[in-house]
Design a protein around this motif. Sequence first.
Motif, PDB file in Angstrom:
ATOM      1  N   LYS A  78      40.102  35.411  39.069  1.00  0.00           N
ATOM      2  CA  LYS A  78      41.116  34.405  39.332  1.00  0.00           C
ATOM      3  C   LYS A  78      42.499  35.024  39.307  1.00  0.00           C
ATOM      4  O   LYS A  78      42.899  35.650  38.328  1.00  0.00           O
ATOM      5  N   GLY A  79      43.224  34.831  40.403  1.00  0.00           N
ATOM      6  CA  GLY A  79      44.623  35.220  40.438  1.00  0.00           C
ATOM      7  C   GLY A  79      45.492  33.986  40.414  1.00  0.00           C
ATOM      8  O   GLY A  79      45.001  32.861  40.282  1.00  0.00           O
ATOM      9  N   HIS A  80      46.790  34.173  40.551  1.00  0.00           N
ATOM     10  CA  HIS A  80      47.696  33.025  40.565  1.00  0.00           C
ATOM     11  C   HIS A  80      47.574  32.243  41.872  1.00  0.00           C
ATOM     12  O   HIS A  80      47.885  31.052  41.913  1.00  0.00           O
ATOM     13  N   ALA A  85      35.726  37.088  45.101  1.00  0.00           N
ATOM     14  CA  ALA A  85      34.493  37.719  44.635  1.00  0.00           C
ATOM     15  C   ALA A  85      34.678  39.226  44.658  1.00  0.00           C
ATOM     16  O   ALA A  85      35.088  39.795  45.669  1.00  0.00           O
ATOM     17  N   VAL A  86      34.364  39.857  43.542  1.00  0.00           N
ATOM     18  CA  VAL A  86      34.512  41.308  43.407  1.00  0.00           C
ATOM     19  C   VAL A  86      33.220  41.858  42.815  1.00  0.00           C
ATOM     20  O   VAL A  86      32.624  41.253  41.919  1.00  0.00           O
ATOM     21  N   THR A  87      32.795  43.006  43.315  1.00  0.00           N
ATOM     22  CA  THR A  87      31.595  43.649  42.780  1.00  0.00           C
ATOM     23  C   THR A  87      31.953  44.505  41.568  1.00  0.00           C
ATOM     24  O   THR A  87      32.895  45.301  41.607  1.00  0.00           O
ATOM     25  N   ALA A 141      35.446  32.994  52.414  1.00  0.00           N
ATOM     26  CA  ALA A 141      36.590  32.586  51.598  1.00  0.00           C
ATOM     27  C   ALA A 141      36.810  33.497  50.401  1.00  0.00           C
ATOM     28  O   ALA A 141      37.942  33.880  50.091  1.00  0.00           O
ATOM     29  N   SER A 142      35.736  33.863  49.717  1.00  0.00           N
ATOM     30  CA  SER A 142      35.883  34.645  48.492  1.00  0.00           C
ATOM     31  C   SER A 142      36.171  36.116  48.754  1.00  0.00           C
ATOM     32  O   SER A 142      36.585  36.843  47.851  1.00  0.00           O
ATOM     33  N   VAL A 151      45.922  40.280  46.927  1.00  0.00           N
ATOM     34  CA  VAL A 151      45.383  41.579  46.488  1.00  0.00           C
ATOM     35  C   VAL A 151      45.997  41.970  45.150  1.00  0.00           C
ATOM     36  O   VAL A 151      45.289  42.375  44.212  1.00  0.00           O
ATOM     37  N   VAL A 152      47.320  41.840  45.053  1.00  0.00           N
ATOM     38  CA  VAL A 152      48.012  42.150  43.795  1.00  0.00           C
ATOM     39  C   VAL A 152      47.467  41.288  42.665  1.00  0.00           C
ATOM     40  O   VAL A 152      47.173  41.779  41.570  1.00  0.00           O
ATOM     41  N   ASP A 153      47.309  39.987  42.930  1.00  0.00           N
ATOM     42  CA  ASP A 153      46.812  39.072  41.897  1.00  0.00           C
ATOM     43  C   ASP A 153      45.405  39.447  41.433  1.00  0.00           C
ATOM     44  O   ASP A 153      45.071  39.297  40.251  1.00  0.00           O
ATOM     45  N   THR A 154      44.574  39.914  42.367  1.00  0.00           N
ATOM     46  CA  THR A 154      43.208  40.287  42.002  1.00  0.00           C
ATOM     47  C   THR A 154      43.214  41.508  41.092  1.00  0.00           C
ATOM     48  O   THR A 154      42.509  41.551  40.067  1.00  0.00           O
ATOM     49  N   LEU A 155      44.002  42.516  41.442  1.00  0.00           N
ATOM     50  CA  LEU A 155      44.134  43.684  40.561  1.00  0.00           C
ATOM     51  C   LEU A 155      44.682  43.273  39.200  1.00  0.00           C
ATOM     52  O   LEU A 155      44.176  43.695  38.149  1.00  0.00           O
ATOM     53  N   HIS A 156      45.689  42.426  39.221  1.00  0.00           N
ATOM     54  CA  HIS A 156      46.294  41.956  37.981  1.00  0.00           C
ATOM     55  C   HIS A 156      45.263  41.211  37.136  1.00  0.00           C
ATOM     56  O   HIS A 156      45.178  41.413  35.915  1.00  0.00           O
ATOM     57  N   GLY A 157      44.459  40.376  37.795  1.00  0.00           N
ATOM     58  CA  GLY A 157      43.451  39.607  37.072  1.00  0.00           C
ATOM     59  C   GLY A 157      42.387  40.481  36.433  1.00  0.00           C
ATOM     60  O   GLY A 157      41.946  40.214  35.304  1.00  0.00           O
ATOM     61  N   ILE A 158      41.964  41.526  37.139  1.00  0.00           N
ATOM     62  CA  ILE A 158      40.959  42.438  36.590  1.00  0.00           C
ATOM     63  C   ILE A 158      41.492  43.139  35.350  1.00  0.00           C
ATOM     64  O   ILE A 158      40.848  43.168  34.290  1.00  0.00           O
TER      65      ILE A 158
END
Length: 272
Positions: A78-80, A85-87, A141-142, A151-158
């Motif tokens: 989850k990002g902002h 979906a990430v493996t 969608a995912s 993309v930034v939010d996904t890295l940040h979320g991880i």
Amino acid sequence: MTGIVFHVSGHPDDVLLFRGSHLWNDLTWTGMKTVVVVTTAGDAGFENGWWQAREAGLVEACRVAGGGAAKPEVITVKGHTATHAVTRYLAPTWRCYFLRLPDGNLDGNGFPATKNQSLPKLRDGKISGIDSVASGGASLASQHYASWIEVVDTLHGILTAERQGSDTVHPWVNASDYDRKRDSGSHPDHYATGDALQTFVHADGYYRAWWLSYCTDGRPTNLSGAEYDHKRKLYYSYVEKVKQLYGGAPPCDFDGEWARWGKRCYWSEEKS
């Protein structure tokens, strides 16, 4: 386990070639959780199992040093702005995350097989979205990122999720240098990955180790002994797994790349 360290790579082999000696130390450090994140699939425009083999190769390298088998699982991050979906490959003391975004090519313009999508083009507003290669070209969608900030939010979320529960006040993030002067002539995907991290790592209190990549070819060698041996073991564990899984002649010169960068490791640190 209380410690944590991150290695964020544009392609599956970057961390092995340019930061492998440090990755080995982190993977073998008792009480340390090592998190490896790779932004692109490193597919090079191939649709014949190349990126899958490279991904498996990096996982194998982590297993050789860190121990513990890891199977892939799909998780939601989850990002902002969106959820993706990430493996993830999860082992007791390490884990690998793969966003599987298209390889941007040496010029940043991507490849026809992935609709010439790339992280640099998304960052620069030249395209309005980008699809994971695992989506098969469909805008699932995912696995569709509708903006650079997603993309930034996904890295940040991880990184934020993995950091929870750690006693490390200022976790180290090791990644490709964003500075074009320090790391001249690097791959556009390397820069894009560094640019994405730059948006939040300082504000979130991470210490940063920015590794240099292509420009280190020709610099004095600075690895020897155990450091060199460990880095070589990591890299060639990757190589052997890729060769085992990939059906054709690999589209790169593994030994040639090792000759250029195997005995070299250069980086700069930021703590303020």
